[in-house]
Design an enzyme around this catalytic site. Structure first.
Site, PDB file in Angstrom:
ATOM      1  N   ASP A 110       1.787  -1.544   0.894  1.00 45.09           N
ATOM      2  CA  ASP A 110       1.333  -0.656   1.969  1.00 45.09           C
ATOM      3  C   ASP A 110       0.013  -0.017   1.541  1.00 45.09           C
ATOM      4  O   ASP A 110      -0.022   0.823   0.649  1.00 45.09           O
ATOM      5  CB  ASP A 110       2.402   0.418   2.220  1.00 45.09           C
ATOM      6  CG  ASP A 110       2.057   1.347   3.381  1.00 45.09           C
ATOM      7  OD1 ASP A 110       0.910   1.331   3.859  1.00 45.09           O
ATOM      8  OD2 ASP A 110       2.955   2.097   3.808  1.00 45.09           O
ATOM      9  N   HIS A 117       2.468  -1.864   5.440  1.00 43.40           N
ATOM     10  CA  HIS A 117       3.009  -0.622   5.997  1.00 43.40           C
ATOM     11  C   HIS A 117       4.193  -0.892   6.923  1.00 43.40           C
ATOM     12  O   HIS A 117       5.157  -0.121   6.953  1.00 43.40           O
ATOM     13  CB  HIS A 117       1.896   0.103   6.758  1.00 43.40           C
ATOM     14  CG  HIS A 117       2.282   1.448   7.283  1.00 43.40           C
ATOM     15  ND1 HIS A 117       2.730   2.462   6.466  1.00 43.40           N
ATOM     16  CD2 HIS A 117       2.293   1.949   8.542  1.00 43.40           C
ATOM     17  CE1 HIS A 117       2.993   3.531   7.207  1.00 43.40           C
ATOM     18  NE2 HIS A 117       2.748   3.242   8.461  1.00 43.40           N
ATOM     19  N   ASP A 118       4.133  -1.967   7.683  1.00 41.87           N
ATOM     20  CA  ASP A 118       5.206  -2.285   8.632  1.00 41.87           C
ATOM     21  C   ASP A 118       6.532  -2.620   7.958  1.00 41.87           C
ATOM     22  O   ASP A 118       7.539  -2.793   8.664  1.00 41.87           O
ATOM     23  CB  ASP A 118       4.791  -3.460   9.529  1.00 41.87           C
ATOM     24  CG  ASP A 118       4.255  -2.980  10.883  1.00 41.87           C
ATOM     25  OD1 ASP A 118       4.202  -1.762  11.093  1.00 41.87           O
ATOM     26  OD2 ASP A 118       3.899  -3.835  11.709  1.00 41.87           O
ATOM     27  N   SER A 173       6.084   6.487   8.356  1.00 41.61           N
ATOM     28  CA  SER A 173       4.700   6.651   8.800  1.00 41.61           C
ATOM     29  C   SER A 173       4.510   8.041   9.423  1.00 41.61           C
ATOM     30  O   SER A 173       4.792   9.039   8.749  1.00 41.61           O
ATOM     31  CB  SER A 173       4.364   5.532   9.794  1.00 41.61           C
ATOM     32  OG  SER A 173       2.983   5.443  10.016  1.00 41.61           O
ATOM     33  N   ARG A 183      -5.462  -1.216  19.313  1.00 41.57           N
ATOM     34  CA  ARG A 183      -4.209  -1.722  18.767  1.00 41.57           C
ATOM     35  C   ARG A 183      -4.441  -2.863  17.776  1.00 41.57           C
ATOM     36  O   ARG A 183      -3.780  -2.940  16.744  1.00 41.57           O
ATOM     37  CB  ARG A 183      -3.311  -2.211  19.905  1.00 41.57           C
ATOM     38  CG  ARG A 183      -2.029  -2.862  19.460  1.00 41.57           C
ATOM     39  CD  ARG A 183      -1.163  -1.930  18.640  1.00 41.57           C
ATOM     40  NE  ARG A 183       0.189  -2.452  18.494  1.00 41.57           N
ATOM     41  CZ  ARG A 183       1.179  -1.828  17.888  1.00 41.57           C
ATOM     42  NH1 ARG A 183       0.974  -0.646  17.347  1.00 41.57           N
ATOM     43  NH2 ARG A 183       2.370  -2.364  17.814  1.00 41.57           N
TER      44      ARG A 183
END
Lengths: 381, 381
Positions: free
Chosen positions: B320, B353-354, B154, B224
């Site tokens: 992602d 993405h994680d 990232s 967040r």
């Protein structure tokens, strides 16, 4: 069971006052209440040419005319008008502000007759089915036994599906666009972020901002900004804005809106607050989250459509990641399972979920073809 | 030009105090400042086995050990450790809290020596290149001429690309993961929403919340929550949560966290606030927005890598949508255009993405293969 009377307001704004009450999905009995709606075109003598347009989360009944608050053109001018797919020269078009809305139908900002104060969070949590139950009152009031067509995009599509499954005899044709038979986890998540942004704004005052003379502008603005990103697609954002700077030749090394996309989003947030009520946003997003048509039929989406005679056209857009083609295809599969008359088109578009509101020639062509073919079968000219 | 001295804190926490100043991309001269870093494993005698791990937006230097604030395991335990792809038995691993961060490196929460008050918004807006410039000081301080490998996911991948293009002789191998050579319009948009949520929180106090004894909890929490949705994928959210209810058998018809996904997101927001500084969030997201490696080379991404000898392995994840495969492929194309030594793998995963932080066996296999092969070429055993 229900009685009501219609009122014509200046500028052809109609209000149905439901003098009786209505039992809601949450078990409470609600009412009396008002439903504001607009119509376009003429209802024919046998009342067989009525098209009900169901609006989306932040839409309203001003489908094909300038909006009384913003002055902007109606939200579905691409689709509704003389010679358009939903042709005001041939059809009688009705659009009703949803129950819980903020454009004339009773919602959290209105006065609770029990307390003589605005409902605020005393407004009952409503469902998509409740919205449709309320719409039935208007259609009854207009003396329409069967709607020629029910259509709408996004949350409007949810209402279309609810109509077609609960009021099977009253819907000749149904065209849900960019919809889903249930709200997905990701969509619930995005709604939850928007709600938390509103709840976090001290100007929200526990939903009682009217009494405090306040508006939770910042929270509602952030909610709208988040949602707005989900209505677009990455390719459309890239095509429209890319990394272009806003009125400057170099980045400012600060937190101003250096990029056009930031400036655009901020504008979306600010202008939304001028026309929409924060509590309505909470309630309507919640209604969408709760929508799960199969759950109302013991988990079988097909069972929701058992015995349906309605002709369906399901439309999705290839770049819509909020109500993706897969969710729309699930509706098609359920309809196929009960041998319903259904066609399905995934329109190629890079415009994301908002494509149903925008200039999309293929979409208009598909919609026009479906409506005209249904009109022929219905014997409309 | 730069002088500094290293300090070892209890628990092997290292701090480099840069006594001199550094010119930033925004034109200002910044300093003195501190850089906090952690190391794992042993630096070999010719200092040829160092791997620099660059952390992501909300990451820090606690790669492979319990976090001193949360007590949770290090953020890259899947990848870094004895026998892991980034093997602490073979390599000397360094991770530096980015400039502008809030885990020991100088950031907006630290005292501005000029005013003797926390920087707040007087902290300079920094860039990814500035972060890397600062990292070079640590690598110099450690006496390492050439890093064996620079890697990270990232925002970490952005730093890897910056290292590989600006310090070509100092990077033997580079493994940017789930990255991009520029931040897209959609990503800028999501960051802007998060920043606006923070700025909208009255407890932010124009960035001066420390002086008011306040923390913009709600704004940072909403930021967040929004970001967290973008780190996951719709399929993963569906698989993990679907429409499952949280500790109840039916919806509550209210605004509590009825759905597990809501409860999960709220927890993400609340727990993040305990460990992260709101102003750091503003500055680091801004650095990512500004990142556009090609722009630094007159719009040619290939030019950024002209003459590079580094071996590259570019890794993306199929689900992602924040740093999609297409952005990673653009890096590969640029590297191909300058005949660089590059391999590319899109790992099949539904974790979004994680995925780079999670248990992904194929990802670990690819990383291990690349690192081992580079180690062989480098003559490491």
């Amino acid at each position: 069971m229900h009685s009501g009377h219609g009122v014509v307001l200046p500028g052809h704004r109609f209000v149905l006052s439901a003098a009786d009450t209505m039992k809601l999905d949450n078990g409470t009995v609600f009412g009396p209440f008002q439903l504001a709606y607009q119509t376009y075109g003429e209802l024919n003598s046998d009342k067989s040419n009525a098209i009900l347009v169901c609006h989306a989360l932040t839409g309203d009944q001003y489908v094909a005319e300038d909006h009384p608050v913003t002055g902007k053109p109606g939200w579905w001018g691409e689709m509704v008008g003389a010679g358009k797919p939903i042709d005001t020269d041939r059809f009688f078009i009705i659009c009703i502000n949803v129950l819980g809305g903020c454009m004339g139908s009773t919602g959290p900002q209105n006065i609770d007759p029990k307390t003589r104060k605005p409902y605020g969070l005393n407004f009952p949590v409503i469902s998509i089915a409740d919205m449709v139950r309320a719409q039935v009152l208007v259609i009854d009031h207009l003396g329409i036994d069967q709607l020629f067509c029910v259509t709408g995009g996004s949350m409007g599509a949810m209402q279309v599906l609810e109509w077609a499954s609960r009021y099977k005899d009253r819907v000749f044709a149904a065209m849900p666009i960019a919809g889903a038979a249930r709200h997905t986890a990701q969509n619930i998540a995005f709604h939850e972020v928007g709600r938390q942004a509103i709840l976090a704004d001290p100007d929200w005052h526990g939903g009682d901002y009217a009494r405090h003379g306040a508006i939770p502008r910042r929270g509602l603005g952030v909610a709208r900004m988040t949602a707005h990103i989900t209505y677009l697609s990455e390719p459309a954002l890239h095509r429209k804005f890319g990394r272009n700077l806003q009125d400057r030749s170099a980045v400012s090394y600060g937190f101003d809106a250096d990029f056009q996309v930031e400036s655009y989003l901020r504008h979306q947030g600010i202008s939304f607050v001028e026309r929409f009520d924060a509590n309505s946003y909470l309630y309507i997003t919640r209604a969408m989250d709760y929508f799960d048509l199969a759950a109302e039929y013991d988990g079988s989406l097909a069972a929701a459509f058992d015995g349906v005679k309605t002709r369906f056209c399901i439309i999705s857009f290839s770049s819509d990641w909020l109500f993706p083609t897969s969710e729309n295809r699930a509706i098609v599969h359920a309809l196929n399972a009960v041998a319903a008359d259904v066609s399905f088109v995934e329109v190629e578009s890079d415009q994301g979920h908002d494509a149903f509101l925008l200039d999309e020639p293929e979409f208009r062509r598909v919609a026009k073809g479906f409506i005209n073919s249904c009109a022929e079968h219905r014997g409309l000219r």
